[in-house]
Design a protein around this motif. Sequence first.
Motif, PDB file in Angstrom:
ATOM      1  N   VAL A  25      56.914 103.276  -8.889  1.00 43.35           N
ATOM      2  CA  VAL A  25      57.104 103.134  -7.443  1.00 43.35           C
ATOM      3  C   VAL A  25      58.095 104.174  -6.929  1.00 43.35           C
ATOM      4  O   VAL A  25      57.857 104.839  -5.923  1.00 43.35           O
ATOM      5  CB  VAL A  25      57.582 101.708  -7.103  1.00 43.35           C
ATOM      6  CG1 VAL A  25      57.983 101.606  -5.630  1.00 43.35           C
ATOM      7  CG2 VAL A  25      56.488 100.686  -7.424  1.00 43.35           C
ATOM      8  N   ALA A  29      58.157 106.938  -4.066  1.00 47.77           N
ATOM      9  CA  ALA A  29      59.008 106.615  -2.916  1.00 47.77           C
ATOM     10  C   ALA A  29      60.047 107.695  -2.635  1.00 47.77           C
ATOM     11  O   ALA A  29      60.312 108.018  -1.468  1.00 47.77           O
ATOM     12  CB  ALA A  29      59.704 105.275  -3.149  1.00 47.77           C
ATOM     13  N   LEU A 292      63.522 102.204   3.735  1.00 45.78           N
ATOM     14  CA  LEU A 292      62.610 101.139   3.328  1.00 45.78           C
ATOM     15  C   LEU A 292      61.150 101.553   3.496  1.00 45.78           C
ATOM     16  O   LEU A 292      60.274 101.101   2.747  1.00 45.78           O
ATOM     17  CB  LEU A 292      62.903  99.873   4.142  1.00 45.78           C
ATOM     18  CG  LEU A 292      64.283  99.240   3.880  1.00 45.78           C
ATOM     19  CD1 LEU A 292      64.549  98.126   4.881  1.00 45.78           C
ATOM     20  CD2 LEU A 292      64.383  98.712   2.456  1.00 45.78           C
ATOM     21  N   LEU A 295      59.438 102.986   0.448  1.00 44.01           N
ATOM     22  CA  LEU A 295      58.887 101.986  -0.479  1.00 44.01           C
ATOM     23  C   LEU A 295      57.504 101.538  -0.007  1.00 44.01           C
ATOM     24  O   LEU A 295      56.579 101.359  -0.812  1.00 44.01           O
ATOM     25  CB  LEU A 295      59.836 100.798  -0.566  1.00 44.01           C
ATOM     26  CG  LEU A 295      59.494  99.697  -1.572  1.00 44.01           C
ATOM     27  CD1 LEU A 295      59.524 100.231  -2.993  1.00 44.01           C
ATOM     28  CD2 LEU A 295      60.468  98.532  -1.432  1.00 44.01           C
ATOM     29  N   ALA A 296      57.352 101.403   1.319  1.00 47.02           N
ATOM     30  CA  ALA A 296      56.061 101.009   1.872  1.00 47.02           C
ATOM     31  C   ALA A 296      54.997 102.069   1.605  1.00 47.02           C
ATOM     32  O   ALA A 296      53.830 101.743   1.352  1.00 47.02           O
ATOM     33  CB  ALA A 296      56.197 100.762   3.374  1.00 47.02           C
ATOM     34  N   ALA A 299      53.822 101.704  -1.847  1.00 52.89           N
ATOM     35  CA  ALA A 299      52.951 100.532  -1.925  1.00 52.89           C
ATOM     36  C   ALA A 299      51.548 100.865  -1.421  1.00 52.89           C
ATOM     37  O   ALA A 299      50.540 100.455  -2.027  1.00 52.89           O
ATOM     38  CB  ALA A 299      53.545  99.385  -1.107  1.00 52.89           C
ATOM     39  N   ILE A 322      56.066  94.665  -5.705  1.00 55.58           N
ATOM     40  CA  ILE A 322      56.639  95.498  -4.647  1.00 55.58           C
ATOM     41  C   ILE A 322      57.411  94.646  -3.651  1.00 55.58           C
ATOM     42  O   ILE A 322      58.446  95.059  -3.136  1.00 55.58           O
ATOM     43  CB  ILE A 322      55.512  96.313  -3.963  1.00 55.58           C
ATOM     44  CG1 ILE A 322      55.005  97.381  -4.945  1.00 55.58           C
ATOM     45  CG2 ILE A 322      56.010  96.971  -2.689  1.00 55.58           C
ATOM     46  CD1 ILE A 322      53.730  98.061  -4.521  1.00 55.58           C
ATOM     47  N   ALA A 323      56.918  93.435  -3.377  1.00 54.71           N
ATOM     48  CA  ALA A 323      57.662  92.525  -2.496  1.00 54.71           C
ATOM     49  C   ALA A 323      59.033  92.206  -3.092  1.00 54.71           C
ATOM     50  O   ALA A 323      60.042  92.182  -2.376  1.00 54.71           O
ATOM     51  CB  ALA A 323      56.858  91.246  -2.276  1.00 54.71           C
ATOM     52  N   TYR A 325      60.745  94.075  -5.215  1.00 52.24           N
ATOM     53  CA  TYR A 325      61.575  95.286  -5.116  1.00 52.24           C
ATOM     54  C   TYR A 325      62.160  95.414  -3.710  1.00 52.24           C
ATOM     55  O   TYR A 325      63.344  95.720  -3.536  1.00 52.24           O
ATOM     56  CB  TYR A 325      60.740  96.544  -5.414  1.00 52.24           C
ATOM     57  CG  TYR A 325      60.155  96.626  -6.795  1.00 52.24           C
ATOM     58  CD1 TYR A 325      60.748  95.993  -7.889  1.00 52.24           C
ATOM     59  CD2 TYR A 325      58.977  97.355  -7.026  1.00 52.24           C
ATOM     60  CE1 TYR A 325      60.187  96.083  -9.154  1.00 52.24           C
ATOM     61  CE2 TYR A 325      58.423  97.449  -8.292  1.00 52.24           C
ATOM     62  CZ  TYR A 325      59.020  96.802  -9.343  1.00 52.24           C
ATOM     63  OH  TYR A 325      58.469  96.896 -10.594  1.00 52.24           O
ATOM     64  N   GLY A 326      61.321  95.187  -2.695  1.00 52.96           N
ATOM     65  CA  GLY A 326      61.791  95.293  -1.322  1.00 52.96           C
ATOM     66  C   GLY A 326      62.879  94.287  -1.013  1.00 52.96           C
ATOM     67  O   GLY A 326      63.880  94.614  -0.359  1.00 52.96           O
ATOM     68  N   ALA A 377      57.996  96.263   2.686  1.00 55.07           N
ATOM     69  CA  ALA A 377      57.215  96.362   1.450  1.00 55.07           C
ATOM     70  C   ALA A 377      55.822  95.784   1.641  1.00 55.07           C
ATOM     71  O   ALA A 377      54.817  96.394   1.241  1.00 55.07           O
ATOM     72  CB  ALA A 377      57.946  95.639   0.319  1.00 55.07           C
TER      73      ALA A 377
END
Length: 452
Positions: A25, A29, A292, A295-296, A299, A322-323, A325-326, A377
């Motif tokens: 990820v 990212a 942030l 990160l999305a 994803a 991923i949720a 991690y967020g 995320a």
Amino acid sequence: MSAQDTGPPQPEEATPSDGAPLRRVLKLAFPALGVLAAEPLYLLVDTAVVGHLGALPLAALAVGGVVLAQVSTQLTFLSYGTTARTARLFGAGRRSEAVAEGVQATWLAVFVGLVVLLVGQLLAAPIASLLSGSEEIAESSVRWLRIALFGAPLILITMAGNGWMRGVQDAVRPLRYVLAGNAISAVLCPILVYPVGWGLEGSAVANVVAQVISAGLFIRALLVERGRGVSLRPKPAVMRAQLGLGRDLVLRSLAFQACFVSAAAVAARTSTEAVGAHQVVLQLWTFLSLVLDSLAIAAQSLVGAALGARAGDQARRMAGQIARYGLVFGCGLGVLFAAVSGVLPRVFTADAGVLAEIPNAWWFFVALQPIAGLVFALDGVLLGAADAAFLRTATLLSAATGFLPMIWLSLAFGWGLLGIWSGLALFMVLRMGAVLGRIRSGKWAVLGAVRG
């Protein structure tokens, strides 16, 4: 940038690995964060250079910059929508077709960009007059804007290029291309403004040069793909499909704009100290949103590829990872900004009145970071699934029932920043409930290279 820089080897088959390990990820990212941060950092350099010309050029740059920023803000579907469509094809092992989506997105960027350029030239003067409230500022901002608008099609080409490269999980080249343009322009800007003597207009020319370089590199990458069998001809049917996805993302973006413009308007009507405090905390919120959002983007790429490969269980596992991690990342940011609450605001202002108002927004900002980490995320997961229609509706409803009513009630009852930031909190909580419900329903996980 050497002529041989044609990117990494291009496999025709793409097999997503199981799950979304943190290292994988972050590999996507971090470069995405660099791309997201490059433009704001360049604008800081531009502002610093123009600021030494005096208050009038700085005000003109502020007005022109707001207008130009709407191009990238409202047309993000050229990056996010393209990633969603491209990632599915890439995951299905159809890399050439994935890149072909990027070709059509680039053609779309050219056509839309030319429309923006023409309409912008026609409306530059009335829009500048409306925003500036001063004839002198308006005249200067129009001169800057008429030059800078020539970069609009190039900005959109760069957005499309970011979109298709992220979709094929090539996150490093977009960063290099964007940094190449911005770095050269950052050096060129002070030269054109001062020694050459072009003043404010020199800043606009440097801005266009940055876009020419970045867009040129993305176009060169597509020309290389033509040698691998990718057609560069425009295909109206594909562009219409991309516009369909784009419509939902534009409406979602407009909802955000309505909320934050309303918040600024209400803060301005509260007090000078309140609007200053709101600006400080909002800029920090905006910066962390970029963090942030990276990160999305990761994803999007990973989940889209998994769904394209018809690996539904894998996509759902990725969504859960991923949720988490967020959420963890958001908690960390919350703790960090709680710890610096007594120090960081003083970096932005020494005004006692503004500093006294900042806590009314600051603790909402801190408490919302875990929620924001989770929401961003899962937004990325749903964007990767091309579930833009749901995100559009959820955002519009959250804005209409949460953020906007609280903002205007705050004005009516004099709640000030407490009311404004309560509205943002309610907006984020409603969005969190919506995306969590959608993820748990499993309706987003539509398998195949093309959604629906």
